[in-house]
Structure formats: structure tokens, C-alpha cells
Design an enzyme around this catalytic site. Structure first.
Site, mmCIF file in Angstrom:
data_model
loop_
_atom_site.group_PDB
_atom_site.id
_atom_site.type_symbol
_atom_site.label_atom_id
_atom_site.label_comp_id
_atom_site.label_asym_id
_atom_site.label_seq_id
_atom_site.Cartn_x
_atom_site.Cartn_y
_atom_site.Cartn_z
ATOM 1 C CD GLU A 252 -3.093 -0.934 0.183
ATOM 2 O OE1 GLU A 252 -3.010 0.218 -0.411
ATOM 3 O OE2 GLU A 252 -4.073 -1.706 -0.001
ATOM 4 C CG ASP B 147 -6.127 -7.299 -7.205
ATOM 5 O OD1 ASP B 147 -5.060 -7.467 -6.588
ATOM 6 O OD2 ASP B 147 -6.889 -6.523 -6.737
ATOM 7 C CD GLU C 88 -14.512 -6.377 -0.946
ATOM 8 O OE1 GLU C 88 -13.395 -6.383 -0.891
ATOM 9 O OE2 GLU C 88 -14.824 -5.264 -1.447
#
Length: 1021
Positions: free
Chosen positions: A131, A310, A440
Site C-alpha cells: 500500500e 489481481d 465485495e
């Protein structure tokens, strides 16, 4: 869509961004994020440092401001309007940069490097590496590229081409002089993440302390090199689990940082981490979600395209795009760094090769990753979507889709897989239409929100794909999809001081948080969707958006490259394969009347019915509101009283976009069949196996498939596969009971189990092409490895290794024999595998040679002899069918002696020298007798290979021999009793191995058919 309406949507997007950004700057700055419902700053959890759901993202620095700078730079290119949007956004961008420098300094080591909050990012915060890279480092780098003019801003021309910005700062109207402060701050932040890369695998630890490094990872080489105060020490070990996305999605940001600074540490560390993840892919090409950064093994067996995985696929393709046209990086590590201390985890490893650095290698990784996804995760039933499967077997594990997976359609569009991108995007558009957001997780099987995971935190993935598909097709259908997203966000997520997420998309309950990516990505992609003339949309350069939505580019004048003379022989060849997409396809032609090729697709309603959209009340149907919006651009409030269910989507699409002569294709359904076998406790073979494996009829053979010990009480589900999936129509066993199988999983069963089966839906058929020759040799005689598998005593089932298809020397031949060896060993009598007494050593060893039958008018049927026993279950028999063997070399020069046929059971010949018919003609006439000639075996050299691209079912390196004329003697007399013939491979090794045989036997091969069609994945051993 009319230009005035697009301009209105563009302005609404600008208003949406500023409603969140201004409130953040007024209330939360310089904290991390904003709580829009509470209207207070959102910061890290100081009471519970292990609250990773909150603390992993928030770094105790101005996260939302950094994430928003590139959006401001993009808004600065807005077309002229009455609100002065473009100039205002440029001023806000420059003010935001100046504010950051005030808080964190200018990245230098002197007095100017000290900001109000600290020297750079010297804060005592444990942050998540992934992140921090994508939001912090990526945001700073992208803003720097806009600030120096490498990324375009309309009307802003710093005129600094090939000029050192540190020596010649750029003066801004606010009095600030930009001299690369953001780049130096990005370097400062990235250096603080480098300790995480000190691992044995090259994959980074998931978290790092920005001030203290990683003393909490006890096995890190840096653990003993950093001293902490006692109150700072960790009393429990830190978890080392990271994810494929977190470890492998750092290449874009770190490569740009290395190229801009000349500091090679970051690019090499990020690429090494990427390849460390990719090298651990399973035999079927899938990667898992969780992985241990220290041990390198997968955590959990799931594979998919969404959470945890992903952006790995995204960075494989985008790294190729970003690096295309650039030289390979400087592989020489300097002794001193241009900035700061030289903390370099790359010193633990060998330097990356040119292959590892090549953009073509990343394209190769993308192609193979997508091929595995298409093979094992893509489901074309009803409407295409992606399931979650087991990493090793490909067997479906969960039938839900997640909102993160919506990015994949946009990635496919970038990769040129346009039709797959369009069809999979339809599903997410229908899902948004149903819930006015994306939950989600959503269960495809149950048609509901999966496991109560119904939140939407403002994620950008769906609108990101909508943007890329509109750029690829220019189909206005995607503009209406973007309008739907914008209208629903305004209606459901607006608060007094910003934009909330949704805690539950079904009820509309708000979450008390505005994620930084809402301003950094969601608003950005919406704006670019509605501004087709934006300079970034028309930039003819190899730029990419990171997974956090920050545009990055490598300037061609950057430092950090080394000049290279053209090599005499290229070490890295351009990647190209015929079955991979290597060029962008032509987009669908827009119909002249409706104007949308997507709305005219016959599978449009298939996506709607899969989402159960037709069962959901349409709250947007009152008073034909979409028609009013189209005609007048009115923003009148929509009524909430539903009058009808949904019939098409998105709900903003005017009916005029639908073709008047449109058709709806039948949803794709699979033809299935179920076979249930009655329970039979007396079935042979089962008792021994059940004693060994606790009464189970099945045992998993690594990642290759399932072995069936007994059919008693089993239920087999079959699905029909048709071309182009298979060469011809055939069945595939999709599940055994409740055990679901992967697309390429095999089901193994011994012929002994099938011997007594009499079922019209499940019967064995003898193979007319392939057989096995069984060789019996004395155990005391040494038997060399002739690329053939011998039936030597096998290890226990627990210790048997997983078979690697890629390493098998004889491809499927070796795989077949290895699996036969493993599976039949599991079916041996328990006395030979369990118990306190060791099994006695066998008197004989057995080797199976695959053989192939000839074709042509001269073919004779194989002798009707008793089938040789299974060597792995009954290894000790006195003798096989044939004991007398004559070796005739090529048998081309002259007639063989009479005793060769009269006194021998088998004649062995070498291939070559003359035709097969001539070899048989040189065998003298003989009277048929049980002690006379029964079979001729021709040994083919491995060099006698198939023509390129040819290979039979079992991977043999030869084709079927041709007997193109009836069998005759040397004198030309037609034989009344033609001679049976087989051909084996192996060349000289096989010929010599046959000489050691005490006796030979024949084992037939079988396959199983149901309703006249072969069951492709059922292998009879």
C-alpha cells in the site's frame, strides 16, 4: 450521448472530487484520510497496532493528499469553462505540492529537509509495503512527472527538456520553486521500505517500520543489526504472510524511481520479487493468493483474478508496456548511492539476468498467466465469468466474484483481448445496476451477496475498466455506464463533508470512511471517461496507470540507463506465439441507428439473467426519467417508487440505444450426465485398498488427478465438451460425488476395477492403437534407466513426489508409466506396504514398454493371449506369455533361419534398412503353433521422429508403421496366417533392454465410453 450532456457529467465529476478534496484539506490535513459521516480525520489505531485492516493503509502521513495530486494534475487540463476548472486545479496541485514540502521537507539532508512533521517520512509507523508503494511512492512519482512536464498539463509548459531541475528550479505563481522535491521524497520513502526485501526468497515482508526497519521479523538478516528500546521490542513474532499482488506489484513504481534517480536498488528488488512469485506458479500455470515471504510456499490453495492476486497480472502486462522502447537497466551496482545510505537487499542475490529485465519476459508472463486463467478459471456457462479454483488442480473451489475482479476487463482491453473484455464487463455492469454499487463478493451460484460481504468502499476497478473499454471501442454504452456510476454515487454516498463508502449495498448503510483511492482513482477514471480530448488520452507514449491509478512514464532522457552496443547475438528474443494476442483487434463497428455495438450484443441479457436483474425492482423507471435526461439534461430528483423490473442495463441507457431488430442468444448451458454405481461390498480389489486408506474409494495422486479404487457407491457427473475445446465431442468427468475436478485433472482407474463392470452408460473399450509390452527380468540383473519406468519397489504413498510434467523426459509416456507405478502401488496388498515385517525382495523386475500397432492392408490382429498381470500388484509370477525371443537386427539382407519362426515366440528387429513389409517377408513360412512365432517387435530409433507438430495421444516419438501391401513370403506367396507386429521406441537402449528379458507379456489398453462418446479424462491403467 450529446456533447452538452458529457460536459455536464464531466463537471459533476469535478464537483464530486472537490467536495471530497476540499473537506479533506479543511478538516483532516495533514492526517491520512477523512471520516465523512463523522467529519473528523481518520488516523491509525494507536491502541491496537495489530489492527491491520486500518493501519496497513494509513501510514501516519498525508496519504489522501499524496494520492490526490495526480488527479489534480489531470483536472488541470480541463477544457475552458465558466468555473475556471483547469487553472484552479493547477493552482491546487501546486499548493498541494508546496504544502507537502512544508510538512515533510524537500528530501535533502540539510536544514531544508526538515519539515514541520519530520525529516521526510521519518515516522514511527509500521506500514504495509504494498500500500505504501502504490499510494505513497507512486503518488509522489506521478506528481513529479506532471510537475516537470513529462506528463502533460494543458497550458503548463515548464520548458525543462534535458535540463536538471535541481540546478534550474521551476518557478510557480505561488512563489514555490519546484526543484524535484517530490522525487527526493519518493526516494526517501522507498528507502525506508528496502529492509522488507531482506528475505531468503526475494519477496518482501508484508510490513516495515518507516523509522526502525524490520526488527520484528526474527529471521531477517537485519534483525540483529538494529537495536531498539525495550518498550519498542515485539514480544510476538510478526506474520510473514504476504500476497502475490503485494509482493509482485511493485515493479512500475520502483522501476520509474530507479530510472529517474539512477539508483538501481529499487528496480532490481521489485523485479526479483515479481519473478519470485511467478516462479512458484503451479504446474497448470496458476498462482495463489497468499504466500510466505520467508519460506516461499503458498498459503491456502485458492487461485483467482481478484483479491490477493489481481495487480500481479496487471503489472506483468503494464511492465512490458512501460519498458518497451527502453534500454535494459544498468546491472552494475555502484559502491555509493547518489542519495542517502546504501541499504541494498540485492547484495543477497545474484544480479538479475537480461532475460529477467527484458520487457518481453513480462509479456511472456502475462500471456501464460492469461492462458491459465482462460483455461482453468474462465466459465462460459450461462454468461462468462471467472471462478476461484485450486492452484494445483484447477478444480473450482468457490463460485463467487468480487468487486476487485472488475479490473480484469480493462486489463484485457489493454492486452487486445477485446471480446473477452466486453463480455466479462457486461456482468459487472449488470451487477452494479442491481445494487447501485458492487458488493465485495457476490455468489454466482446463489444469486446473492456472498457471506454478508456487501460493502462497497468506493472502489475504482469497475469504472477503470469502463474507461479502458470506452477508449478501445468509443462505444457510447460505456459513457452511460459511467453516468450510472456517477449518479448512484451522488445519490447514495454524498455526506456533509465528503463521500462515504457503503457498508451494505443492499440497505444503503454508509461506512464512516472516505478512502484515499476514491479521489485518487474513482474520480480520476470517471473524469477521463468524460473528457475524451484530455491530453493524457491522446498521449502517444508508453505510459501506464499504476494499480492505484497514478500515471507513470519513463522519460527517454532519464539517467540510470547504460549505453549498449547492438549485440552480435540477441540474448532476449522478442516474444511471439501464434496462439497469443500480439496485436490490438479492430473494435466492433457501431450500428448506424442505435449507435452501440455493446447494446446490440445478443448476450446482453444473458449477463442480466445471471445477475437475476429481471427479478429486481427498477427504481429508475418512474416517468421515463432516462428519456427526460437525454432530451433536456435535467437533474431533477429521481422517484424511488418502482414501476417495473429491469429489462436492460445500465439504467441510464436510453431505449433508443437498443436495436429494434435485436436478438437474444440462448444462454450457454452444458450437456451433463450422471452415472451412479450401486454399492457392492464384495467388489474385488476394494478390500485391500480400504484397509490401507480408511475405507475410501478415492485417493488423490498429487496434482495429476484422482485414482479410483472401487466404483462401488460412486456417483460420477459428466459434462459434454465440444470443439474447439476438444478435437471431437467427448465427455469429461467433472465431479466424483462432492469432489469437483479441474479442467485438466485426470481420473485414473485400473483395468481390474473395470473388469466386472457391465453398465450401458459406462463400459470399457479396447484401444486398437496402443498396447503395452511387459518385460520380465531377473531381479539380480542390473536394469539401467532406458527412459522407461521399471516396477521396482515403490516408496509409501506419503513420500511420493508430485510429478512434474514439464520435466518428464518422454513426456506423456513417462508420465503414464510413473502414474501407473504410483497408483497401482496404492492398490497393492497391504502385506507389501504396511505392517511390521518388511516386504520380501522380488525375484523379478518388470518394465512396461508402450507399443503401437501398424496400419494398412498387411495388418494382422494381435495374438489372442492371456493378458499379462499387473506388475505392480502381482509382481511374482513364474513366467509371462512368451519366453523365446529371437533378435534379427534389421532383417533386411536375407531370409531369416527357419528356427527363428518355428522355435521362437517373438522376433525383435531394428527399424530401418528396408520397409516393414520387406522385414516381414524375410520371416520364413511356419505352421501356427503355441511354441512358434506369435509376434514381431520393431524397435524404432528416437531419431525416427514425427514431422514437426505431430504427436500421438501418448507423446510417442514415432508414427504408426504402414504395411501397405498384403503380407507375403520372400518368394511372393501370400501368407495364410499373417504375422502380428508392434513397434516400440527407445532405439539402442530399448533393443538392449529386450535382450535382458526372461519373458514377455502383452497388456491391452482401454478407454471408457458413455453413450457412444469417449470419456476424455478417464485413464485406464
Amino acid at each position: 450521448m450529446r456533447p452538452s450532456r458529457i460536459a455536464e457529467l464531466r463537471q459533476d465529476t469535478v464537483d464530486m472530487f472537490y467536495h471530497g478534496f476540499n473537506n479533506y484539506m479543511n478538516i483532516a490535513f495533514p492526517e491520512d484520510e477523512l471520516r465523512p459521516v463523522s467529519c473528523i480525520p481518520l488516523t491509525r489505531d494507536p491502541i491496537n497496532p495489530r489492527n491491520v485492516e486500518l493501519n496497513d493503509v494509513l501510514g501516519n502521513y498525508s496519504l489522501t493528499l499524496i494520492d490526490s495530486l495526480s488527479t489534480l494534475a489531470i483536472l488541470a487540463s480541463a477544457p475552458p469553462d465558466s468555473r475556471d476548472t483547469g487553472p484552479k486545479a493547477l493552482r491546487d496541485f501546486q499548493e498541494g505540492v508546496a504544502a507537502l514540502v512544508v510538512q515533510y521537507g524537500d528530501g535533502r539532508h540539510g536544514p531544508t529537509g526538515q519539515g514541520a512533521r519530520g525529516r521526510g517520512f521519518d515516522v514511527d509507523s509500521k506500514v504495509q509495503v504494498f500500500e505504501t508503494v502504490i499510494r505513497g511512492v507512486g503518488g509522489l512519482l506521478s506528481a513529479h512527472l506532471f510537475a516537470v512536464g513529462e506528463l502533460p498539463i494543458s497550458g503548463y509548459d515548464p520548458q525543462r527538456t534535458n535540463i536538471d531541475v535541481e540546478q534550474h528550479p521551476i518557478a510557480w505563481p505561488n512563489g514555490f520553486k519546484y526543484d524535484g522535491q517530490l522525487l527526493r521524497l519518493a526516494l526517501d520513502l522507498a528507502q525506508r521500505l528496502l529492509p522488507a526485501f531482506y528475505t531468503q526468497t526475494g519477496m518482501p515482508y508484508p510490513r516495515v517500520n518507516l523509522r526502525h526497519g524490520i526488527p520484528f521479523y526474527l529471521n531477517s538478516p537485519l534483525h540483529n543489526n538494529i537495536s531498539l528500546d525495550p518498550d519498542q521490542a515485539q514480544d510476538t513474532a510478526e506474520i510473514t504472510e504476504t500476497c502475490s499482488a503485494g509482493a509482485g506489484s511493485l515493479v512500475l513504481e520502483f522501476t520509474v524511481l530507479s530510472r529517474l534517480t539512477g539508483d538501481t536498488r529499487f528496480e532490481q528488488a521489485a523485479k526479483r520479487a515479481f519473478w519470485a512469485v511467478w516462479s512458484r506458479r503451479s504446474n497448470i500455470g496458476l498462482i495463489g493468493a497468499g504466500v510466505d515471504a520467508e519460506a516461499g510456499h503458498w498459503i491456502g490453495g485458492f487461485s483467482g483474478i481478484g483479491a490477493g492476486i489481481d495487480s500481479f497480472f496487471e503489472y506483468a502486462l503494464k511492465t512490458h508496456i512501460l519498458l518497451s522502447g527502453h534500454e535494459l537497466p544498468n546491472l552494475t551496482i555502484p559502491h555509493t548511492a547518489p542519495y542517502g545510505s546504501w541499504l541494498d537487499p540485492n547484495q543477497l542475490y545474484q544480479p538479475l539476468s537480461e532475460q529477467d529485465n527484458s520487457p518481453d519476459s513480462f509479456l511472456d508472463a502475462w500471456h501464460h498467466a492469461h492462458a491459465a486463467i482462460k483455461r482453468h478459471l474462465y466459465s462460459g456457462v450461462h454468461h462468462p465469468h471467472y471462478v476461484n479454483a485450486h492452484i494445483s488442480t484447477g478444480s473450482p473451489q468457490a463460485y463467487w466474484i468480487d468487486s476487485l475482479g472488475a479490473y480484469y476487463s480493462g486489463l484485457l482491453a489493454l492486452a487486445g483481448e477485446l471480446d473477452e473484455a466486453i463480455e466479462t464487463h457486461l456482468l459487472y455492469t449488470a451487477l452494479w445496476t442491481r445494487y447501485s454499487a458492487l458488493p465485495e463478493r457476490w455468489s454466482v451460484r446463489d444469486g446473492t451477496v456472498e457471506g454478508g460481504l456487501g460493502w462497497w468502499p468506493g472502489r475504482p476497478e469497475f469504472i477503470e475498466s469502463t474507461y479502458h473499454l470506452y477508449r478501445a471501442t468509443r462505444d457510447p454504452w460505456y459513457l452511460y455506464s459511467g453516468e450510472m456510476v456517477l449518479r448512484d454515487i451522488i445519490r447514495r454516498c454524498r455526506t456533509e463533508c465528503g463521500w462515504s463508502g457503503l457498508q451494505d449495498v443492499r440497505t444503503g448503510e454508509m461506512s464512516d470512511r472516505m478512502e484515499s483511492f476514491f479521489l485518487g482513482e474513482t474520480a480520476k477514471y470517471l473524469y477521463l471517461l468524460f473528457d475524451s480530448e484530455h491530453p493524457l488520452n491522446n498521449l502517444d507514449a508508453a505510459y501506464v496507470f499504476t494499480t492505484e491509478g497514478h500515471p507513470l512514464i519513463i522519460p527517454h532522457k532519464n539517467v540510470g540507463q547504460r549505453p549498449r552496443k547492438p549485440p552480435v547475438e540477441k540474448a532476449v528474443q522478442p516474444h511471439y506465439k501464434d496462439n497469443f494476442t500480439n496485436t490490438c483487434p479492430v473494435p466492433p463497428v457501431l450500428p448506424p441507428l442505435s449507435g452501440s455495438a455493446t447494446a446490440a450484443r445478443p448476450d446482453l441479457y444473458n449477463a442480466a439473467t445471471l445477475i437475476r436483474l429481471h427479478q429486481v425492482p427498477n427504481i429508475h423507471s418512474d416517468s421515463d426519467i432516462t428519456a427526460q435526461l437525454e432530451q433536456s439534461g435535467s437533474r431533477e430528483k429521481q422517484a424511488n417508487k418502482p414501476r417495473e423490473n429491469h429489462t436492460y442495463f445500465p439504467w441510464t441507457l436510453p431505449p433508443s440505444m437498443l436495436p429494434s431488430d435485436g436478438v437474444c442468444s440462448v444462454s450457454k448451458q452444458v450437456h451433463t450426465s450422471v452415472i451412479e454405481f450401486p454399492s457392492n461390498t464384495q467388489q474385488s480389489v476394494g478390500s485391500a485398498f480400504n484397509l490401507m486408506f480408511g475405507g475410501h474409494n478415492l485417493v488423490r495422486m498429487g496434482s495429476e488427478g484422482i485414482a479410483i479404487n472401487s466404483l462401488s457407491g460412486l456417483k460420477l457427473a459428466l459434462v459434454m465438451e465440444e470443439p474447439p475445446e476438444t478435437s471431437e465431442r467427448a465427455w469429461r468427468i467433472s465431479s466424483i460425488g462432492n469432489l469437483v475436478l479441474g479442467r485438466d485433472e485426470k481420473v485414473f482407474i485400473t483395468r481390474d476395477v473395470l473388469a466386472d463392470i457391465a453398465d450401458p452408460l459406462f463400459h470399457r473399450v479396447r484401444d486398437s492403437v496402443l498396447v503395452d509390452i511387459l518385460l520380465q527380468t531377473k531381479a539380480r540383473e542390473p536394469v539401467q534407466d532406458h527412459n522407461l519406468t521399471s516396477a521396482v519397489p515403490e516408496p509409501s504413498l506419503e513420500s511420493q513426489p508430485t510429478i512434474d510434467i514439464q520435466e518428464a523426459s518422454l513426456s506423456a509416456t513417462n508420465l503414464f508409466n510413473s502414474l501407473l507405478h504410483q497408483i497401482t502401488s496404492a492398490l497393492r496388498e497391504p502385506a507389501t506396504t504396511v505392517g511390521p515385517e518388511p516386504a520380501p525382495k522380488p525375484d523379478y523386475l518388470y518394465t512396461e514398454m508402450p507399443a503401437i500397432t501398424p496400419v494398412g492392408v498387411g495388418v494382422a490382429p494381435l495374438p489372442d493371449v492371456r493378458e499379462a498381470p499387473n506388475p505392480h500388484r502381482n509382481p511374482q509370477v513364474e513366467s509371462l506369455s512368451w519366453k523365446l525371443i529371437y533378435f534379427a537386427d534389421q532383417a533386411c539382407e536375407a531370409k531369416l533361419p527357419d528356427i527363428a519362426a518355428k522355435n521362437h515366440h517373438v522376433i525383435v528387429m531394428r527399424r530401418g534398412g528396408c520397409s516393414f513389409s520387406e522385414k516381414l517377408a524375410n520371416i520364413p513360412s511356419f505352421a501356427p503353433h503355441r511354441n512358434a512365432l506369435q509376434l514381431v517387435i520393431v524397435v524404432s530409433d528416437d531419431r525416427d521422429a514425427l514431422s514437426e507438430g505431430e504427436e500421438d495421444t501418448w507423446g510417442f516419438n514415432f508414427i504408426r508403421p504402414l504395411l501397405d501391401e498384403p503380407q507375403r513370403t520372400r518368394a511372393g506367396v501370400t501368407r495364410h496366417h499373417p504375422i502380428s507386429m508392434l513397434m516400440v521406441g527407445g532405439g539402442e537402449d530399448a533393443y538392449e533392454l529386450l535382450k535382458t528379458a526372461k519373458s514377455l507379456g502383452l497388456r491391452r489398453r482401454y478407454h471408457v465410453e458413455s453413450q457412444g462418446l469417449n470419456i476424455n479424462n478417464l485413464v485406464v491403467l
